[in-house]
Design a protein around this motif. Structure first.
Motif, PDB file in Angstrom:
ATOM      1  N   GLY A   1       0.786  -1.232   0.000  1.00 54.83           N
ATOM      2  CA  GLY A   1       0.000   0.000   0.000  1.00 54.83           C
ATOM      3  C   GLY A   1       0.809   1.268   0.000  1.00 54.83           C
TER       4      GLY A   1
ATOM      5  N   GLY B   1       0.749   6.155   2.240  1.00 52.92           N
ATOM      6  CA  GLY B   1       0.181   4.826   2.425  1.00 52.92           C
ATOM      7  C   GLY B   1       0.863   3.977   3.470  1.00 52.92           C
TER       8      GLY B   1
ATOM      9  N   ARG C   1      -3.838   3.909  -7.778  1.00 57.44           N
ATOM     10  CA  ARG C   1      -3.189   4.343  -6.539  1.00 57.44           C
ATOM     11  C   ARG C   1      -2.039   5.296  -6.841  1.00 57.44           C
ATOM     12  NH1 ARG C   1      -1.697  -0.467  -4.396  1.00 57.44           N
ATOM     13  NH2 ARG C   1      -3.710  -0.712  -3.350  1.00 57.44           N
TER      14      ARG C   1
END
Length: 468
Positions: A321, A346, A457
């Motif tokens: 992430g 993240g 992302r």
């Protein structure tokens, strides 16, 4: 008499490389010497002009010592592009090499009239940005008593010829914002816009037009012709055999260059790749920080080198992430936002050093994808070269995020080989070995949904970095 060879000198951001190449494309010997990069102030990037020249001499001397008996048929140059040098009539450097990644002129660039940017785009295919040569040349002429200025190719030609020649190659000239790639000459209007007098600039020659001959160079006989000159990213494209529309190459260096030939000049993102019997134009996107991002992250994590970074990154299946946007000097193509700031997002309590390392590897690949996504005709595959391609993890990540096969060149000297092939062709040898070398092929290994999530992302992180 020894084996006939072209001495290819590849002068880059962090090192100078000398490669002896025979007419069949075989590398007879190769050696390199480092070049220091100084950052005396935030956003500044400088090298010593004499240090750069000495690194070339060191690489050449070591290469010749490592080779068997050779006869040098000619010299080929592949050089870093937008960096600039100034010197006086005696041939002495009067200031540092201001590097392509230097952004000291960003504020000045932002104050230039919109009309100049429009003219730059229509006549050079580029845009006003601190990366290119003209703002640096303006700064250099204001701060140093330079009688002559030029890009790195012109500085090396000047020194190789015993300070007799003041010449530059058309592809290098096309990166200055001062060279009209349609008229194939310095533009009077652009020179006036950046306040750079034509009298200090070199004569522009075609890539294979000849650039004088050696004189007084330690370790080299006088009279060796300098046969061909190419800018390094352009030389890599030549060495990859990317000469037709639809073919795309990416060079992974300190920054990165993605290039694809086009059938004719277009006014946005176009550059002159080389000029022989006719000009070859290419669309190009430039990334400011790729290898530099890997090196920075390795140092930040206390690792000895980039190899250790990629080994650490390979120890986890994904970044967990975490996203790194390496906008240390803003963002280059396709965003061109010098106000963007680096961001690491993240993270959680479970984030490890390995996740950050993996995020950095992905950042390099994502930036390439951002440019490839802007190419009008989607390429079937990507040809990759440059130092970072030794990382199988990076190349596999690139294929996964791109959704297309990646062909990584099997040699590290692809820019030198591209310049050497042009030299051999100019010398009358029909070589034909560019782009015909074996390559490591990496096929995409993730499905489209996973790819879309990772790309989304990344896009969100870039947007955040641009609105800090």
């Amino acid at each position: 008499m020894g084996t006939p060879a072209v001495l290819a000198i590849d002068q880059g951001t962090t090192n100078s490389k000398a490669v002896l190449v025979d007419a069949g494309g075989a590398v007879l010997a190769t050696q390199s010497a480092p070049v220091a990069l100084a950052t005396p102030r935030p956003g500044w990037a400088e090298q010593g002009a004499d240090d750069l020249w000495q690194s070339v001499l060191q690489a050449v001397s070591s290469c010749l010592a490592a080779a068997g008996p050779v006869t040098i048929a000619g010299i080929a140059l592949s050089t870093q592009r937008e960096s600039v040098v100034g010197w006086n009539r005696a041939g002495e450097a009067v200031g540092p090499v201001i590097g392509w990644q230097d952004v000291r002129t960003s504020s000045w660039c932002s104050q230039l009239p919109a009309e100049l940017d429009s003219l730059v785009r229509s006549r050079t295919g580029l845009r006003v940005d601190a990366m290119f040569s003209a703002p640096k040349l303006h700064w250099l002429l204001e701060h140093a008593a330079a009688d002559r200025v030029g890009t790195v190719d012109s500085w090396l030609v000047h020194r190789l010829t015993g300070c007799r020649e003041h010449l530059t190659e058309a592809g290098n000239a096309s990166r200055t914002l001062l060279y009209d790639v349609l008229d194939l000459d310095w533009s009077t209007a652009l020179l006036a816009g950046f306040d750079v007098p034509r009298s200090v600039l070199p004569e522009v020659r075609a890539s294979n037009a000849g650039f004088g001959s050696t004189a007084g160079v330690p370790g080299l006989p006088d009279g060796i012709p300098i046969v061909a000159v190419l800018a390094d990213s352009h030389a890599a494209m030549y060495g990859q055999g990317c000469t037709e529309a639809g073919m795309v190459k990416a060079t992974y260096g300190t920054g990165s260059s993605v290039m694809t030939p086009v059938d004719g000049f277009v006014a946005d993102g176009c550059t002159l790749a080389w000029l022989t019997d006719k000009p070859l134009y290419a669309l190009e996107g430039n990334i400011v920080s790729s290898g530099a991002a890997l090196a920075w992250t390795a140092a930040m994590l206390g690792l000895p080198d980039v190899g250790a970074l990629t080994d650490l990154a390979a120890s986890v299946p994904d970044p967990g992430g975490v996203t790194l946007v390496p906008a240390f000097a803003g963002l280059g193509a396709p965003h061109w936002d010098r106000n963007a700031r680096a961001a690491l997002t993240g993270m959680s309590s479970s984030t490890t050093r390995a996740h950050i390392a993996r995020a950095c590897v992905e950042a390099v690949a994502h930036q390439i994808c951002d440019i490839v996504d802007t190419i009008p005709a989607a390429p079937e595959r990507l040809r990759a070269d440059g130092g970072a391609t030794v990382s199988g993890l990076l190349m596999q990540t690139q294929a996964d995020l791109l959704g297309r096969p990646v062909e990584a060149a099997d040699v590290a000297e692809i820019s030198a080989l591209g310049a050497a092939e042009l030299a051999w062709r100019t010398l009358g040898e029909a070589t034909g070995w560019a782009g015909r070398r074996t390559a490591r092929v990496f096929e995409p290994a993730v499905d489209a949904d996973v790819r879309a999530i990772r790309r989304t992302r990344w896009s969100e992180a870039v947007a955040a970095a641009r609105t800090h």
